[in-house]
Design a protein around this motif. Structure first.
Motif, mmCIF file in Angstrom:
data_model
loop_
_atom_site.group_PDB
_atom_site.id
_atom_site.type_symbol
_atom_site.label_atom_id
_atom_site.label_comp_id
_atom_site.label_asym_id
_atom_site.label_seq_id
_atom_site.Cartn_x
_atom_site.Cartn_y
_atom_site.Cartn_z
ATOM 1 N N GLN A 280 8.610 1.979 -3.411
ATOM 2 C CA GLN A 280 7.654 1.038 -2.480
ATOM 3 C C GLN A 280 7.354 -0.297 -2.862
ATOM 4 N N VAL A 281 7.388 -0.502 -4.070
ATOM 5 C CA VAL A 281 6.991 -1.884 -4.538
ATOM 6 C C VAL A 281 8.208 -2.626 -4.531
ATOM 7 N N VAL A 282 9.368 -2.109 -4.945
ATOM 8 C CA VAL A 282 10.604 -2.836 -5.102
ATOM 9 C C VAL A 282 10.925 -3.347 -3.529
ATOM 10 N N GLN A 283 10.781 -2.319 -2.463
ATOM 11 C CA GLN A 283 11.398 -2.312 -0.990
ATOM 12 C C GLN A 283 10.353 -3.647 -0.861
ATOM 13 N N ALA A 284 9.057 -3.835 -0.842
ATOM 14 C CA ALA A 284 8.132 -4.897 -0.392
ATOM 15 C C ALA A 284 8.498 -5.975 -1.040
ATOM 16 N N LEU A 285 8.391 -6.096 -2.644
ATOM 17 C CA LEU A 285 9.049 -7.420 -3.083
ATOM 18 C C LEU A 285 10.263 -8.022 -2.489
ATOM 19 N N ASP A 286 11.325 -7.213 -2.345
ATOM 20 C CA ASP A 286 12.446 -7.773 -1.671
ATOM 21 C C ASP A 286 12.527 -8.271 -0.420
ATOM 22 N N GLU B 114 -8.922 -14.262 8.513
ATOM 23 C CA GLU B 114 -7.740 -13.787 8.557
ATOM 24 C C GLU B 114 -7.149 -14.623 9.936
ATOM 25 N N LEU B 115 -6.206 -15.401 9.670
ATOM 26 C CA LEU B 115 -5.575 -16.083 10.612
ATOM 27 C C LEU B 115 -4.482 -15.400 11.666
ATOM 28 N N ALA B 116 -3.639 -14.456 10.775
ATOM 29 C CA ALA B 116 -2.454 -13.757 11.268
ATOM 30 C C ALA B 116 -2.116 -12.781 10.225
ATOM 31 N N ALA B 117 -1.479 -11.694 10.692
ATOM 32 C CA ALA B 117 -0.959 -10.586 9.854
ATOM 33 C C ALA B 117 0.356 -10.147 10.485
ATOM 34 N N PHE B 118 1.075 -9.587 9.557
ATOM 35 C CA PHE B 118 2.555 -8.883 9.952
ATOM 36 C C PHE B 118 2.949 -7.895 8.883
ATOM 37 N N ASP B 119 3.992 -7.100 9.294
ATOM 38 C CA ASP B 119 4.638 -6.236 8.440
ATOM 39 C C ASP B 119 5.948 -6.880 7.902
ATOM 40 N N PRO B 120 6.071 -7.306 6.982
ATOM 41 C CA PRO B 120 7.342 -8.006 6.262
ATOM 42 C C PRO B 120 8.536 -6.844 6.308
ATOM 43 N N LEU B 121 8.263 -5.723 6.389
ATOM 44 C CA LEU B 121 9.261 -4.466 6.337
ATOM 45 C C LEU B 121 9.530 -4.197 7.889
ATOM 46 N N SER B 122 9.154 -4.739 8.731
ATOM 47 C CA SER B 122 9.295 -4.035 10.026
ATOM 48 C C SER B 122 10.752 -4.764 10.824
ATOM 49 N N GLY B 123 11.145 -5.737 10.219
ATOM 50 C CA GLY B 123 12.392 -6.326 10.523
ATOM 51 C C GLY B 123 11.973 -7.277 11.822
ATOM 52 N N GLU B 124 10.775 -7.534 12.116
ATOM 53 C CA GLU B 124 10.534 -8.391 13.176
ATOM 54 C C GLU B 124 10.061 -9.727 12.650
ATOM 55 N N ALA B 125 10.254 -10.718 13.349
ATOM 56 C CA ALA B 125 10.160 -12.231 12.933
ATOM 57 C C ALA B 125 8.541 -12.444 12.716
ATOM 58 N N PRO B 126 8.087 -13.111 11.606
ATOM 59 C CA PRO B 126 6.662 -13.454 11.107
ATOM 60 C C PRO B 126 6.358 -14.483 12.316
ATOM 61 N N PRO B 127 5.024 -14.262 12.520
ATOM 62 C CA PRO B 127 4.381 -15.185 13.572
ATOM 63 C C PRO B 127 4.553 -16.737 13.152
ATOM 64 N N PRO B 128 4.979 -17.711 14.056
ATOM 65 C CA PRO B 128 5.440 -19.111 13.754
ATOM 66 C C PRO B 128 4.173 -19.750 12.856
ATOM 67 N N LEU B 129 2.970 -19.121 12.590
ATOM 68 C CA LEU B 129 2.117 -19.827 11.813
ATOM 69 C C LEU B 129 2.482 -19.688 10.441
ATOM 70 N N TYR B 130 3.124 -18.483 10.262
ATOM 71 C CA TYR B 130 3.651 -18.071 8.874
ATOM 72 C C TYR B 130 4.286 -19.295 8.004
ATOM 73 N N GLY C 62 0.732 -1.142 0.000
ATOM 74 C CA GLY C 62 -0.141 -0.189 -0.002
ATOM 75 C C GLY C 62 0.787 1.237 0.111
ATOM 76 N N VAL C 63 0.212 2.451 0.091
ATOM 77 C CA VAL C 63 0.780 3.803 -0.147
ATOM 78 C C VAL C 63 1.418 3.894 1.221
ATOM 79 N N THR C 64 0.846 3.724 2.281
ATOM 80 C CA THR C 64 1.517 4.014 3.604
ATOM 81 C C THR C 64 2.033 2.755 4.393
ATOM 82 N N ARG C 65 1.717 1.463 3.955
ATOM 83 C CA ARG C 65 2.334 0.349 4.524
ATOM 84 C C ARG C 65 2.177 -0.938 3.720
#
Length: 408
Positions: A179-185, A140-156, A120-123
């Motif tokens: 923004q698209v490149v950062q997310a895809l990476d 939805e079972l779980a959600a996380f920010d892949p750009l945050s640097g935090e580990a995804p939930p174990p369910l992932y 998205g535009v903001t996240r």
């Protein structure tokens, strides 16, 4: 005597023939008749599974009344070699014939779990979802920010590694190429990192099913190919006498439209304001999103209000040496697109509404009020300020900020 025996044998043969024919007709009817399933289920077919195992599973789940008849029908109909691993939604009352088609129509999952990355535009958010077969809606079972640097939930990891999990990337309108490149990476099921950030505006915002192991560059190339086709088709059907000459300029104008409104019916109106100002030649465009892009160059969002120094171009010049995007300071269109516009914005840019509008401002309800004269525009601005004051006095949320061209 032999004649009597022969007659009895013939009679018995005829009876057996009729019984066989009756059994076939009964089987055909049962094969295509509505099944006993009371509510939809999700059927998982494991890799290496057999039709016998599938029939038993369907019987256990109450989806078919006869595993034997299901096996005979799938064998006779040539379904057996077409069985594919996956997860399939079996609707209530599905016949055995319908079920056989569902589990062999190409292996596309119609049920089960999926992981969706929403850029998205903001996240950017990764969602782990499971389809509720009864409602047909994802939960939805779980959600996380892949750009945050935090580990995804174990369910992932568990869901990601299932053989029947599906994957999608959804790119929102108005995102930037960076923004698209950062997310895809940051998506670990994709291979490699982008070798370069594509030119701004050249990536089509839409839904992209992906397969683990796809390279980031390959996905970016697919996005660029789709956007190029959209732009070429729109340019071919453009309105006559537009105040710009190239598809690239149309893409630039479309990106401003995209950043100014998310309301579909407003896009041609916003485009008409841009086009009308360009046609006049004595009015700068003066669109706030161009100020922001001039400062950020699409790398993130401006996390503060626009200042007078920003409007004056001082910030863009200080950061980048020259003013290329701030349409308060330059004539005509900015140097290039300021975001990735969607198809609707592109089509609006080349086929704007026929209006005499030169101004617009937020109307306090999520949309915009358009005006042909400065006097009318000032009344719309005053109306917005009154709404904002009333909301602030009542403790409500602020109205949407100014969403269009200011008065020059």
């Amino acid at each position: 005597m032999w004649r009597h025996v022969a007659a009895n044998a013939l009679t018995l043969f005829v009876v057996l023939l009729f019984l066989a024919a009756g059994a076939v007709l009964w089987g055909v009817e049962r094969w295509s008749a509505p099944g006993p399933l009371a509510q939809a289920i999700c059927l998982r077919v494991d890799s290496g599974s057999t039709m016998r195992r599938v029939a038993a599973d369907l019987s256990d789940k109450g989806a078919i009344s006869s595993p034997l008849l299901f096996r005979i029908g799938t064998d006779y109909g040539g379904y057996v070699p077409l069985l594919k691993a996956g997860s399939y939604r079996i609707p209530e009352g599905a016949s055995m014939e319908e079920i056989a088609a569902i589990i062999t129509r190409g292996g596309a999952n119609t049920c089960g779990t999926e992981i969706v990355w929403r850029i998205g535009v903001t996240r950017t958010q990764a969602q782990i979802r499971d389809l509720d077969p009864v409602s047909g809606q994802y939960v939805e079972l779980a959600a996380f920010d892949p750009l945050s640097g935090e580990a995804p939930p174990p369910l992932y990891a568990e869901i990601r590694d299932r053989p029947d999990t599906t994957f999608r990337v959804v790119v929102a309108e108005g995102t930037t190429a960076w923004q698209v490149v950062q997310a895809l990476d940051a998506i670990d099921v994709l291979e490699g990192d982008a070798t370069a950030v594509p030119p701004e505006g050249t990536l089509a915002p839409r839904d992209y099913p992906i397969v683990p192991g796809t390279s980031v560059d390959a996905l970016l190339a697919r996005m660029a190919e789709i956007q190029s086709a959209i732009l070429a088709e729109a340019w071919e059907g453009r309105a006559p006498d537009l105040p710009f000459d190239t598809p690239q300029e149309a893409l630039t104008l479309a990106s401003i439209v995209e950043k100014e409104t998310a309301i579909p019916e407003e896009r041609p109106l916003v485009a008409s304001v841009l086009v009308n100002r360009l046609r006049r030649g004595d009015m700068r465009l003066q669109f706030d999103p161009t100020i922001i892009y001039g400062i950020t160059r699409g790398q993130g969002v401006l996390d503060r209000p626009i200042r007078q120094s920003d409007i004056a171009g001082e910030t863009e010049r200080r950061l980048h040496g020259e003013i290329l995007y701030n349409t308060y300071q330059i004539d005509g269109l900015p140097a290039g697109p300021i975001a990735n516009p969607g198809q609707d914005a592109i089509e609006a840019a080349v086929n704007p509404a026929e209006t005499d509008y030169l101004y617009f401002v937020a109307d306090g309800s999520g949309g915009h009020a358009f005006a042909a004269t400065l006097e009318e525009h000032n009344r719309n601005v005053a109306r917005l300020r009154a709404i904002e004051a009333a909301q602030q006095a009542g403790g409500g949320d602020d109205a949407e900020g100014q969403g269009g061209a200011d008065a020059p």
